[in-house]
Design a protein around this motif. Structure first.
Motif, PDB file in Angstrom:
ATOM      1  N   GLY A   1      94.567 -59.874 -22.795  1.00 43.41           N
ATOM      2  CA  GLY A   1      94.307 -61.291 -23.055  1.00 43.41           C
ATOM      3  C   GLY A   1      95.399 -61.993 -23.844  1.00 43.41           C
ATOM      4  O   GLY A   1      95.127 -62.985 -24.525  1.00 43.41           O
ATOM      5  N   LYS A   2      96.650 -61.531 -23.724  1.00 37.56           N
ATOM      6  CA  LYS A   2      97.733 -62.155 -24.470  1.00 37.56           C
ATOM      7  C   LYS A   2      98.385 -63.314 -23.713  1.00 37.56           C
ATOM      8  O   LYS A   2      99.195 -64.032 -24.283  1.00 37.56           O
ATOM      9  N   TRP A   3      98.057 -63.480 -22.466  1.00 39.35           N
ATOM     10  CA  TRP A   3      98.433 -64.675 -21.713  1.00 39.35           C
ATOM     11  C   TRP A   3      97.459 -64.855 -20.559  1.00 39.35           C
ATOM     12  O   TRP A   3      96.862 -63.899 -20.070  1.00 39.35           O
ATOM     13  N   PHE A   4      97.306 -66.113 -20.151  1.00 42.78           N
ATOM     14  CA  PHE A   4      96.423 -66.457 -19.041  1.00 42.78           C
ATOM     15  C   PHE A   4      97.150 -67.437 -18.134  1.00 42.78           C
ATOM     16  O   PHE A   4      97.761 -68.395 -18.607  1.00 42.78           O
ATOM     17  N   ALA A   5      97.077 -67.202 -16.828  1.00 47.62           N
ATOM     18  CA  ALA A   5      97.655 -68.152 -15.874  1.00 47.62           C
ATOM     19  C   ALA A   5      96.817 -69.416 -15.844  1.00 47.62           C
ATOM     20  O   ALA A   5      95.599 -69.382 -16.027  1.00 47.62           O
ATOM     21  N   LEU A   6      97.484 -70.538 -15.599  1.00 47.33           N
ATOM     22  CA  LEU A   6      96.794 -71.816 -15.434  1.00 47.33           C
ATOM     23  C   LEU A   6      97.000 -72.389 -14.039  1.00 47.33           C
ATOM     24  O   LEU A   6      96.105 -73.018 -13.484  1.00 47.33           O
ATOM     25  N   THR A   7      98.197 -72.214 -13.480  1.00 49.95           N
ATOM     26  CA  THR A   7      98.464 -72.610 -12.101  1.00 49.95           C
ATOM     27  C   THR A   7      99.334 -71.538 -11.457  1.00 49.95           C
ATOM     28  O   THR A   7      99.968 -70.734 -12.149  1.00 49.95           O
ATOM     29  N   THR A   8      99.362 -71.538 -10.130  1.00 53.16           N
ATOM     30  CA  THR A   8     100.241 -70.624  -9.404  1.00 53.16           C
ATOM     31  C   THR A   8     101.100 -71.423  -8.439  1.00 53.16           C
ATOM     32  O   THR A   8     100.770 -72.544  -8.057  1.00 53.16           O
ATOM     33  N   ARG A   9     102.218 -70.802  -8.047  1.00 52.52           N
ATOM     34  CA  ARG A   9     103.122 -71.391  -7.062  1.00 52.52           C
ATOM     35  C   ARG A   9     103.667 -70.262  -6.193  1.00 52.52           C
ATOM     36  O   ARG A   9     103.970 -69.166  -6.690  1.00 52.52           O
ATOM     37  N   GLY A  10     103.750 -70.511  -4.889  1.00 50.64           N
ATOM     38  CA  GLY A  10     104.258 -69.484  -3.994  1.00 50.64           C
ATOM     39  C   GLY A  10     105.775 -69.473  -3.969  1.00 50.64           C
ATOM     40  O   GLY A  10     106.416 -70.527  -4.029  1.00 50.64           O
TER      41      GLY A  10
ATOM     42  N   ASN B   1      86.971 -67.455 -15.555  1.00 56.11           N
ATOM     43  CA  ASN B   1      87.706 -68.472 -14.797  1.00 56.11           C
ATOM     44  C   ASN B   1      89.030 -67.988 -14.225  1.00 56.11           C
ATOM     45  O   ASN B   1      89.486 -68.505 -13.203  1.00 56.11           O
ATOM     46  N   ILE B   2      89.680 -67.031 -14.890  1.00 54.59           N
ATOM     47  CA  ILE B   2      91.019 -66.588 -14.472  1.00 54.59           C
ATOM     48  C   ILE B   2      90.942 -65.146 -13.957  1.00 54.59           C
ATOM     49  O   ILE B   2      90.528 -64.247 -14.689  1.00 54.59           O
ATOM     50  N   PRO B   3      91.351 -64.888 -12.714  1.00 52.42           N
ATOM     51  CA  PRO B   3      91.286 -63.538 -12.143  1.00 52.42           C
ATOM     52  C   PRO B   3      92.062 -62.513 -12.964  1.00 52.42           C
ATOM     53  O   PRO B   3      93.042 -62.852 -13.645  1.00 52.42           O
ATOM     54  N   GLU B   4      91.648 -61.281 -12.860  1.00 50.40           N
ATOM     55  CA  GLU B   4      92.239 -60.215 -13.669  1.00 50.40           C
ATOM     56  C   GLU B   4      93.734 -60.066 -13.437  1.00 50.40           C
ATOM     57  O   GLU B   4      94.496 -59.825 -14.380  1.00 50.40           O
ATOM     58  N   ASN B   5      94.186 -60.222 -12.189  1.00 51.15           N
ATOM     59  CA  ASN B   5      95.613 -60.035 -11.914  1.00 51.15           C
ATOM     60  C   ASN B   5      96.462 -61.193 -12.421  1.00 51.15           C
ATOM     61  O   ASN B   5      97.691 -61.110 -12.459  1.00 51.15           O
ATOM     62  N   LEU B   6      95.803 -62.300 -12.844  1.00 53.15           N
ATOM     63  CA  LEU B   6      96.527 -63.459 -13.352  1.00 53.15           C
ATOM     64  C   LEU B   6      96.359 -63.630 -14.855  1.00 53.15           C
ATOM     65  O   LEU B   6      96.539 -64.724 -15.391  1.00 53.15           O
ATOM     66  N   ARG B   7      96.027 -62.557 -15.547  1.00 53.03           N
ATOM     67  CA  ARG B   7      95.957 -62.583 -17.007  1.00 53.03           C
ATOM     68  C   ARG B   7      96.413 -61.240 -17.566  1.00 53.03           C
ATOM     69  O   ARG B   7      96.371 -60.215 -16.879  1.00 53.03           O
TER      70      ARG B   7
END
Length: 338
Positions: free
Chosen positions: A115-124, A105-111
């Motif tokens: 696996g010590k953190w995972f993005a849930l939302t992004t903001r520009g 579910n979470i792209p590689e560049n956003l984790r």
């Protein structure tokens, strides 16, 4: 209603200890505000029957986890900004999660690579410009913020704020320290005033004629549009998605980490999986006019009116790795000075 009251009470009484291990519960330490989490946790309890208890704080959660050690009741930390997530890693407060659902579910560049953190939302991290005083297309990249034409026309918050440090770190990743230092000096020379306030204050400064260009997170603009008293101010600026035709716009994140203690580890993993799911991604992103981290979920609500964002695919961990260098550059050019 029962879940809403439980969440609100836990946040209001954040000084009270949580029960560490409890069947059918999960404990969250959060920097995120109550109104953002309530709809998510309502949906999570309805789907799983697991009750979420939340301790909310504006700061100090990493220190609290450090003091509590292995006896901490916290299962996960929900926070914003890559630097805060990376701080948890550097202090060895969180553990790796090897999970197929999260990795799908979470792209590689956003984790985190482990696996010590995972993005849930992004903001520009966007550029805001005056509709009246800046022609459309006059500025399209972060690099152009250092051009002489913008002398005395730019406003920003402190260069040391984590949101700006992350942007500066991304510039180092793309251009190296020497070129970024030269760019940062040019940006400082173009400031209309000493860096101050928050991102909303930069938009207000444009409306007041203090400056014509500013840097800010996309969701602040969205929040202002949804506030009847601030909408007239926000409507005076135009959004620019920097580097949209090139490497893409720098994005930061909100994210989640599993603590080392995690007394309710199985429930915590279920929560993390749920938060990465399409249902939760839509709820979470809409609550704060952000973008879903899950690429299978289309943006919705107000953000769709702004046009498509082309995010920089640079690994956020690489950005975090340049943080110390970025802080030193801010000091070296005396960015926050007169």
């Amino acid at each position: 209603m029962r879940m809403k009251l439980a969440v609100t009470a836990a946040m209001a009484l954040s000084a009270l200890p949580l029960t560490a291990s409890a069947e059918g519960e999960v404990n969250i330490y959060s920097y995120r505000q109550a109104y953002l989490l309530e709809p998510l946790l309502n949906a999570f309890e309805q789907e799983t029957g697991i009750k979420a208890n939340v301790v909310f704080a504006k700061q100090g959660l990493a220190e609290r986890l450090e003091r509590e050690g292995r006896n901490s009741p916290a299962d996960v930390v929900m926070t914003v900004d890559i630097s805060r997530l990376n701080e948890l890693v550097e202090r060895d407060l969180v553990q790796p999660v090897d999970n197929d659902v999260l990795e799908e579910n979470i792209p590689e560049n956003l984790r985190h690579p482990e696996g010590k953190w995972f993005a849930l939302t992004t903001r520009g991290r966007l550029i805001f410009v005056s509709k009246e005083r800046v022609e459309e297309g006059a500025i399209t990249t972060y690099e152009q913020l250092a051009d002489d034409k913008w002398e005395g026309r730019i406003c920003t918050r402190s260069g040391k704020h984590p949101y700006n440090i992350a942007l500066f770190s991304s510039m180092i990743a793309h251009h190296g320290e020497a070129e970024t230092e030269q760019w940062l000096e040019g940006l400082k020379d173009n400031l209309a005033r000493k860096p101050q306030g928050g991102d909303r204050d930069q938009i207000k400064a444009i409306a007041e004629g203090v400056c014509d260009v500013a840097i800010g997170n996309s969701y602040y603009y969205g929040n202002m549009l949804q506030d009847e008293s601030q909408r007239p101010i926000a409507e005076q600026v135009r959004l620019v998605f920097p580097n949209a035709e090139g490497r893409g716009t720098h994005v930061n994140i909100s994210g989640i980490s599993l603590t080392n203690s995690a007394p309710n580890r199985e429930n915590a993993i279920k929560l993390m999986e749920f938060l990465s799911s399409p249902e939760a991604q839509r709820i979470y992103a809409e609550a704060n006019t952000e973008y879903p981290a899950n690429p299978a979920v289309e943006p919705s609500g107000l953000v769709t009116e702004w046009g498509e964002i082309n995010p920089d695919n640079l690994s956020l961990q690489e950005i975090a790795d340049h943080r110390n260098a970025a802080v030193k550059l801010v000091d070296r050019v005396d960015y926050d000075g007169e």
